[in-house]
Design an enzyme around this catalytic site. Structure first.
Site, PDB file in Angstrom:
ATOM      1  CG  HIS A  56     -40.652 -35.746  34.602  1.00 25.22           C
ATOM      2  ND1 HIS A  56     -40.857 -35.018  33.458  1.00 25.22           N
ATOM      3  CD2 HIS A  56     -39.319 -36.041  34.621  1.00 25.22           C
ATOM      4  CE1 HIS A  56     -39.723 -34.885  32.798  1.00 25.22           C
ATOM      5  NE2 HIS A  56     -38.767 -35.484  33.481  1.00 25.22           N
ATOM      6  CD  GLU A 159     -31.831 -35.215  33.098  1.00 24.75           C
ATOM      7  OE1 GLU A 159     -32.684 -36.114  32.981  1.00 24.75           O
ATOM      8  OE2 GLU A 159     -32.027 -34.170  33.741  1.00 24.75           O
ATOM      9  CG  ASP A 185     -34.536 -36.889  30.158  1.00 22.72           C
ATOM     10  OD1 ASP A 185     -35.052 -36.168  29.297  1.00 22.72           O
ATOM     11  OD2 ASP A 185     -35.024 -37.072  31.276  1.00 22.72           O
TER      12      ASP A 185
END
Length: 262
Positions: A56, A159, A185
């Site tokens: 990310h 996740e 998540d």
């Protein structure tokens, strides 16, 4: 066990993995700005490790080596969350000197079993062997090749619903050091977005900690701040990243504005 080095190096050489395998609680932070200077600030603060987020964050694989060298000057190891848990992605960050790898978007123990070989040299794995990189001191420390398989810290994210359902088997894998909850998540996967007090989410955390304890694996979770990290430690989590370079900066700036411009 970490090797005894006769030369100065920014590489961790298994020291962090050894600490975590002994059950120590460690503190770190994510780094997503893609800035070696931001990594240096985190390392200088005294954190146990810094984790570069390539999934990310704003950096790329080319930034890992600079981060390793910069943080290593403070004795701080660098971990990397790869974009995807593919062989080439994992091999490149390990060659750049990462002390360990976080594996995102894993759905089952079977998938973990297929990924683990990418972190190890043959004959136990399929990591490509090369000596012109930082991990072996540019060919001047070929002994590192024989020690590397045991030096790498392996972190598997929990996740997804699939990973949660299989967390006991994932934690039981002998090459998995940390089962790590990505709270955002996981909350979305469970159908309770951002509701970290929801019973489903709390039950999931309990399942992760229970599996980790049963198999002698560390449990980790991303924490928003120091208070959250203290709470998670009380719950049994021992691998504790607190925020990231950007969120820590944003929190400090917001606090400044709220105090001086109420």
């Amino acid at each position: 066990m970490a090797r005894v080095s006769t030369f100065r190096t920014p590489l961790d050489q298994g020291a962090l993995a050894g600490r975590i395998r002994k059950g120590e609680t460690t503190l770190g932070s994510f780094a997503g700005l893609g800035s070696a200077m931001a990594v240096e600030v985190l390392a200088a603060s005294g954190l146990d490790w810094v984790l570069i987020d390539l999934e990310h964050g704003g950096g790329d694989e080319r930034s890992v080596g600079d981060a390793v060298s910069t943080a290593g000057a403070y004795g701080t190891p660098v971990l990397v969350r790869v974009e995807t848990p593919d062989r080439i992605r994992i091999g490149r960050v390990l060659d750049a000197g990462a002390a360990g790898v976080m594996l995102p978007r894993v759905d089952s123990a079977e998938e973990v079993e297929a990924i683990i070989p990418h972190l190890h040299y043959p004959p136990t794995g399929d990591r490509g062997v090369a000596t012109y990189n930082r991990s072996v001191r540019w060919g001047m420390d070929r002994e590192a090749l024989s020690a590397a398989n045991g030096d790498v810290l392996t972190i598997v994210q929990i996740e997804t619903v699939g990973a949660l359902a299989d967390v006991d088997a994932i934690a039981a894998h002998p090459d998995v050091d940390v089962v790590f909850v990505g709270p955002l998540d996981l909350s979305y996967a469970l159908g309770v977005p951002l509701d970290f007090d929801a019973p489903e989410f709390q039950e999931a955390l309990s399942a992760v900690v229970t599996a980790a304890r049963r198999h002698g694996t560390a449990a980790g979770i991303l924490c928003a701040d120091a208070d959250a990290a203290a709470m998670r430690a009380d719950q049994g989590f021992s691998f504790l990243p607190v925020g990231s370079d950007s969120t820590l900066l944003a929190a400090a700036a917001q606090n400044l504005v709220s105090v001086l411009r109420p």
